[in-house]
Design a protein around this motif. Sequence first.
Motif, PDB file in Angstrom:
ATOM      1  N   UNK A 318      62.271 -59.541  12.871  1.00 53.04           N
ATOM      2  CA  UNK A 318      62.057 -59.067  11.501  1.00 53.04           C
ATOM      3  C   UNK A 318      62.109 -57.544  11.550  1.00 53.04           C
ATOM      4  N   UNK A 319      62.514 -56.913  10.442  1.00 54.86           N
ATOM      5  CA  UNK A 319      62.670 -55.456  10.417  1.00 54.86           C
ATOM      6  C   UNK A 319      61.959 -54.855   9.208  1.00 54.86           C
ATOM      7  N   UNK A 320      61.399 -53.658   9.419  1.00 52.73           N
ATOM      8  CA  UNK A 320      60.795 -52.879   8.339  1.00 52.73           C
ATOM      9  C   UNK A 320      61.558 -51.565   8.224  1.00 52.73           C
ATOM     10  N   UNK A 321      61.979 -51.224   7.009  1.00 57.12           N
ATOM     11  CA  UNK A 321      62.685 -49.965   6.749  1.00 57.12           C
ATOM     12  C   UNK A 321      61.892 -49.169   5.727  1.00 57.12           C
ATOM     13  N   UNK A 322      61.581 -47.923   6.055  1.00 54.01           N
ATOM     14  CA  UNK A 322      60.753 -47.088   5.174  1.00 54.01           C
ATOM     15  C   UNK A 322      61.585 -45.955   4.588  1.00 54.01           C
ATOM     16  N   UNK A 323      62.260 -46.238   3.473  1.00 54.87           N
ATOM     17  CA  UNK A 323      63.035 -45.194   2.801  1.00 54.87           C
ATOM     18  C   UNK A 323      62.165 -44.229   2.023  1.00 54.87           C
ATOM     19  N   UNK A 324      60.874 -44.560   1.891  1.00 58.37           N
ATOM     20  CA  UNK A 324      59.978 -43.694   1.154  1.00 58.37           C
ATOM     21  C   UNK A 324      59.789 -42.331   1.780  1.00 58.37           C
ATOM     22  N   UNK A 325      59.956 -42.229   3.107  1.00 55.98           N
ATOM     23  CA  UNK A 325      59.790 -40.933   3.777  1.00 55.98           C
ATOM     24  C   UNK A 325      60.849 -39.941   3.322  1.00 55.98           C
ATOM     25  N   UNK A 326      61.964 -40.430   2.759  1.00 63.47           N
ATOM     26  CA  UNK A 326      63.024 -39.552   2.266  1.00 63.47           C
ATOM     27  C   UNK A 326      62.963 -39.400   0.745  1.00 63.47           C
ATOM     28  N   UNK A 341      65.630 -61.626   7.322  1.00 63.18           N
ATOM     29  CA  UNK A 341      64.847 -60.925   6.296  1.00 63.18           C
ATOM     30  C   UNK A 341      64.519 -59.515   6.763  1.00 63.18           C
ATOM     31  N   UNK A 342      64.323 -58.630   5.787  1.00 62.34           N
ATOM     32  CA  UNK A 342      63.948 -57.248   6.075  1.00 62.34           C
ATOM     33  C   UNK A 342      63.089 -56.740   4.919  1.00 62.34           C
ATOM     34  N   UNK A 343      62.043 -55.981   5.247  1.00 60.55           N
ATOM     35  CA  UNK A 343      61.167 -55.394   4.238  1.00 60.55           C
ATOM     36  C   UNK A 343      61.533 -53.936   4.019  1.00 60.55           C
ATOM     37  N   UNK A 344      61.657 -53.540   2.764  1.00 63.10           N
ATOM     38  CA  UNK A 344      61.912 -52.144   2.418  1.00 63.10           C
ATOM     39  C   UNK A 344      60.692 -51.515   1.773  1.00 63.10           C
ATOM     40  N   UNK A 345      60.174 -50.453   2.390  1.00 60.89           N
ATOM     41  CA  UNK A 345      59.073 -49.677   1.813  1.00 60.89           C
ATOM     42  C   UNK A 345      59.658 -48.469   1.080  1.00 60.89           C
ATOM     43  N   UNK A 346      58.902 -47.953   0.104  1.00 53.76           N
ATOM     44  CA  UNK A 346      59.421 -46.849  -0.687  1.00 53.76           C
ATOM     45  C   UNK A 346      58.351 -45.806  -0.962  1.00 53.76           C
ATOM     46  N   UNK A 347      58.712 -44.833  -1.765  1.00 51.20           N
ATOM     47  CA  UNK A 347      57.851 -43.695  -2.067  1.00 51.20           C
ATOM     48  C   UNK A 347      56.597 -44.140  -2.827  1.00 51.20           C
ATOM     49  N   UNK A 348      55.466 -43.537  -2.490  1.00 50.76           N
ATOM     50  CA  UNK A 348      54.232 -43.768  -3.234  1.00 50.76           C
ATOM     51  C   UNK A 348      54.249 -42.861  -4.467  1.00 50.76           C
ATOM     52  N   UNK A 349      54.187 -43.493  -5.631  1.00 50.68           N
ATOM     53  CA  UNK A 349      54.311 -42.752  -6.895  1.00 50.68           C
ATOM     54  C   UNK A 349      53.130 -43.106  -7.805  1.00 50.68           C
ATOM     55  N   UNK A 366      56.853 -49.500  -4.647  1.00 50.43           N
ATOM     56  CA  UNK A 366      57.722 -50.657  -4.792  1.00 50.43           C
ATOM     57  C   UNK A 366      58.047 -51.211  -3.405  1.00 50.43           C
ATOM     58  N   UNK A 367      57.988 -52.529  -3.273  1.00 48.02           N
ATOM     59  CA  UNK A 367      58.383 -53.210  -2.044  1.00 48.02           C
ATOM     60  C   UNK A 367      59.590 -54.091  -2.338  1.00 48.02           C
ATOM     61  N   UNK A 368      60.479 -54.214  -1.363  1.00 48.98           N
ATOM     62  CA  UNK A 368      61.660 -55.060  -1.515  1.00 48.98           C
ATOM     63  C   UNK A 368      61.843 -55.892  -0.247  1.00 48.98           C
ATOM     64  N   UNK A 369      62.126 -57.168  -0.424  1.00 53.91           N
ATOM     65  CA  UNK A 369      62.473 -58.031   0.700  1.00 53.91           C
ATOM     66  C   UNK A 369      63.868 -58.586   0.458  1.00 53.91           C
ATOM     67  N   UNK A 370      64.806 -58.200   1.321  1.00 51.01           N
ATOM     68  CA  UNK A 370      66.139 -58.800   1.298  1.00 51.01           C
ATOM     69  C   UNK A 370      66.138 -59.961   2.288  1.00 51.01           C
TER      70      UNK A 370
END
Length: 402
Positions: A318-326, A341-349, A366-370
């Motif tokens: 399983x993979x976690x990707x944190x695009x929120x750091x950008x 499956x992969x989890x996408x983390x994003x910016x805290x707003x 926002x969280x996303x699971x593809x």
Amino acid sequence: MSIEIKAPQFPESVADGTVATWHKQEGDRVSRDELLVDIETDKVVLEVVAPADGVLTKIHHGEGDTIESQALLAVLEAGDGAAPATETQSEPASAPVAAEDKAPVAGPAARKRLAEAGLDASKVEATGKGGRITRDDVDNALKQREQQKASAPAPVTPAAVAPAPVANGDREERRVPMTRLRKRIAERLVDAQHNAAMLTTFNEVNMKPIMDMRKHYQADFEKAHGVRLGFMSFFVRACVEALKRFPMVNASIDGDDIVYHGYYDVGVAVSGDRGLVVPVLRDADQKGLAEVETDIIEFGKKAREGKLSIEEMTGGTFTISNGGVFGSLMSTPILNPPQTAILGMHKIQERPMAVDGKVEILPMMYLAVSYDHRLIDGREAVQFLVAIKQFIEDPARLLLDI
């Protein structure tokens, strides 16, 4: 005595490599363990060092050549590394040359930064292990150079010799070949979209409980474990607990078979100078928060220096990707085959949210699971993401196993 210098033994998953950069040329004197050449594969950059003191007499493969495992790269004439006595007597100036040969060694990331900045490696203070130049060393040297420029008086340019303005119509283009890693990343991303029925589901999570806990225990945690408490360790733990409840999300497809994994190897996507890499946290279910944070910090450092090994990037369930750091607010992450499956983390707003009939300003993410719809149904994917949301919004669930 002549010594053959060969390419490293590549793992089974790596068919061949490319000679990226020769740091020494034919006729150059080298010292034992001095970096000779970088071999770039589709996963990592491998460094080949001199096995002994001597002179590099013959190079068999130049930069850009494709080589296989254990290919003959060069021939080294072993010796004591010192200049002949006659040369020393007739040319006393040879001593400074020997000193130059022992200039600090830089890793792939640092070398790239040196080339971009136009800095001389011998003028950069090396603080890395074994006297190596790190990327931070290069950045510090650049800061010093900029400070010196800022403090120096600006030269007066006579009007008669002022530089001519650049024409507005000039449009520069630069063409460079793709690195093997970038080509491999492109192939895998396209394959993921062509060979999987990929779908993404979204949700949002209130980060306030985790942020409050982190603020309350940060000092004690860092004092006890020597590492700062971040958000990634909570998400890794939440994902592992959710995977235990939905084993299909931790499975993979192999031909016509479904492979259920009885372990939890979580990949953490890291962006380095050479592209996106995914080092793997082995047996993440057996690691504490401090160990996860330490491993992630070490992975990030190795990625920047191009030091990640093939073993560290192989496998993963399983993979976690944190695009929120950008700064990414929302995205649809792409699967990392053969994972499903992969989890996408994003910016805290901060956003206004309705809580018990009242409007409150809360730090939301926002969280996303593809996921691969061939194996995972929408109901499982949604429930899996909801489980992660519940673990993050109520961290006590992780301790109570509920």
